[in-house]
Design an enzyme around this catalytic site. Structure first.
Site, mmCIF file in Angstrom:
data_model
loop_
_atom_site.group_PDB
_atom_site.id
_atom_site.type_symbol
_atom_site.label_atom_id
_atom_site.label_comp_id
_atom_site.label_asym_id
_atom_site.label_seq_id
_atom_site.Cartn_x
_atom_site.Cartn_y
_atom_site.Cartn_z
ATOM 1 C CG ASP A 285 -3.287 -8.684 -7.522
ATOM 2 O OD1 ASP A 285 -3.778 -9.517 -8.571
ATOM 3 O OD2 ASP A 285 -1.796 -8.053 -8.185
ATOM 4 C CG MET B 135 -0.582 -10.810 -9.862
ATOM 5 S SD MET B 135 1.581 -10.653 -9.701
ATOM 6 C CE MET B 135 1.460 -12.003 -10.734
ATOM 7 C CG HIS B 136 -5.249 -6.003 -10.920
ATOM 8 N ND1 HIS B 136 -5.538 -6.567 -10.393
ATOM 9 C CD2 HIS B 136 -5.511 -4.432 -10.300
ATOM 10 C CE1 HIS B 136 -6.971 -6.258 -9.635
ATOM 11 N NE2 HIS B 136 -6.844 -5.249 -9.755
ATOM 12 N NE ARG B 137 -5.888 -5.759 -5.071
ATOM 13 C CZ ARG B 137 -6.872 -5.125 -5.937
ATOM 14 N NH1 ARG B 137 -6.550 -3.676 -5.755
ATOM 15 N NH2 ARG B 137 -7.577 -6.110 -6.014
#
Ligand code: UD1
Length: 375
Positions: free
Chosen positions: A286, A211-213
């Site tokens: 994501d 996850m990094h959005r």
């Protein structure tokens, strides 16, 4: 000008982690071309060894010819800094064209500089659209495609989107997926690493999370919602979560993962991550590229977003949109557990995209692009 060793030079731009696996096979193939000489520019958008150097080593990328050391900052600062540092390099080397890949800030920054200096721009992974302009990457994709001369497309939706935006057919080339060239090239080697076992996980009995959005991780409320769902899922299937630098700080604030079966680890190298993914039972992410990689690996993927710019991974592959709300993610998880989804490999994701890209580029340059289009 625009030539080296009697060959036309093409300046390839790498900036952030997802660029590297797309450029590696292209540069390898360009190096074998009789008419093109590749040059590699690294903007320094990603700079940590775990986000950049490790990928260069794993993928066998050559040392960059130019390193711009642009670093982070707000979107405007980062994009402007890359532009300022890229322009003199372009003026010095005067390549016959500039190749940009994907949808990161380095992509749009260097495409803008090149097009203003009348240097042809080649966009790899052109035409993808999430139709969500709140995503910085969507803006980067739209702008880059609008000013690119050669549009290299990875999946059928890219062709449809470009056509509907009125792009001339002669500029669109369906070449397949360079990232999958890298995956096929390295899979066997990656499988020998046994990363899951080293982390104490049993093959086929764990899930992988990334996850990094900004929309998911910058806001504590959104992040907590997703983490609550992941905590529940981890009771079914233990999770391994390599943490992107953007995400680490916020995760430490929530500490919601502490009572769940979620193992946080540092970002992994390309081969290590491929190894971990290939033995997993499911991936929750994501990321854009991971939706594609899981489709080829046949690993079920839940995308923690409301949309995707890669619809072929849903129509044909193993991907499902789970959204970003706890209930939605858990419902998608139950569906995944009940149905699985074998999926199929999309057209031209066959490990030979680089050959097709280079054939297009050789023809394009032979057709008489000015020797140096740079003013
Ligand atoms: C960028 C891309 C995104 C891509 C992602 C993959 C844009 C707009 N976003 O997002 O599309 O999916 O890369 O990773 O280009 N940082 C480090 N070390 C690094 C790199 C970043 O610590 O090597 C930290 C810095 O605090 C930095 C922050 O992460 O400010 C965000 O980095 P940035 O490149 O701005 O965006 P990403 O979130 O990585």
């Amino acid at each position: 000008m625009g030539t080296m060793n009697g060959k036309r030079t093409l300046m390839c731009v790498a900036g952030a982690r997802p660029n590297f696996m797309k450029l590696a096979p292209l540069i390898r193939q360009l190096s074998a071309s009789e008419s093109i000489e590749p040059l590699l520019v690294h903007t320094g958008q990603h700079y940590d060894d775990k986000m950049s150097g490790a990928f260069f080593r794993d993928l066998g990328l050559p040392e960059p010819d130019h390193y711009l050391n642009a670093g982070g900052g707000s979107h405007a600062q980062q994009t402007a800094e890359i532009m300022k540092r890229f322009e003199p390099v372009l003026l010095e080397r005067r390549p016959a064209g500039v190749v940009v890949v994907g949808d990161v800030n380095s992509t749009v920054a260097c495409a803008l500089v090149a097009s203003k200096l009348h240097t042809p721009v080649v966009h790899v992974e052109s035409g993808l659209r999430s139709f969500d302009r709140s995503m910085p990457e969507e803006i980067n994709r739209i702008v880059t495609d609008a000013i690119s001369d050669v549009l290299l497309v990875s999946e059928p939706s890219g062709i449809t989107n470009l056509r509907s935006e009125g792009v001339d057919e002669s500029r669109i080339h369906f070449v397949g997926n360079l990232m999958i060239d890298s995956l096929r090239h390295h899979l066997e080697q990656a499988r020998t690493l046994g990363v899951a076992a080293k982390l104490g996980m049993e093959a086929g009995r764990y899930g992988v999370v990334t996850m990094h959005r900004p929309a998911n991780v910058d806001d504590l409320g959104s992040l907590s919602e997703i983490l609550e769902a992941l905590s529940d899922i981890s009771r079914d299937l233990p999770l391994v979560f390599p943490v992107h630098p953007r995400t680490r700080g916020k995760l430490e604030e929530t500490r919601l993962w502490e009572h769940a079966d979620i193992r946080l680890v540092d970002p992994l190298g390309y081969l290590e991550f491929l190894s971990l993914m290939s033995e997993s039972a499911a991936v929750l992410t994501d990321s854009g590229g991971i939706q594609e990689e899981t489709t080829v690996l046949g690993v079920p993927c839940l995308t923690l977003r409301n949309n995707t710019e890669r619809p072929v991974t849903i129509e044909q592959g193993t991907n499902r949109l789970a959204g970003t709300r706890k209930d939605g993610i858990l419902a998608a998880w139950r569906e995944l557990r009940n149905d699985g989804n074998a999926g199929q490999v999309p057209e031209l994701w066959d490990g030979r995209a680089a050959e097709r890209c280079v054939a297009v580029l050789e023809r394009y340059l032979a057709a008489g692009v000015p020797t140096s289009a740079v003013r």
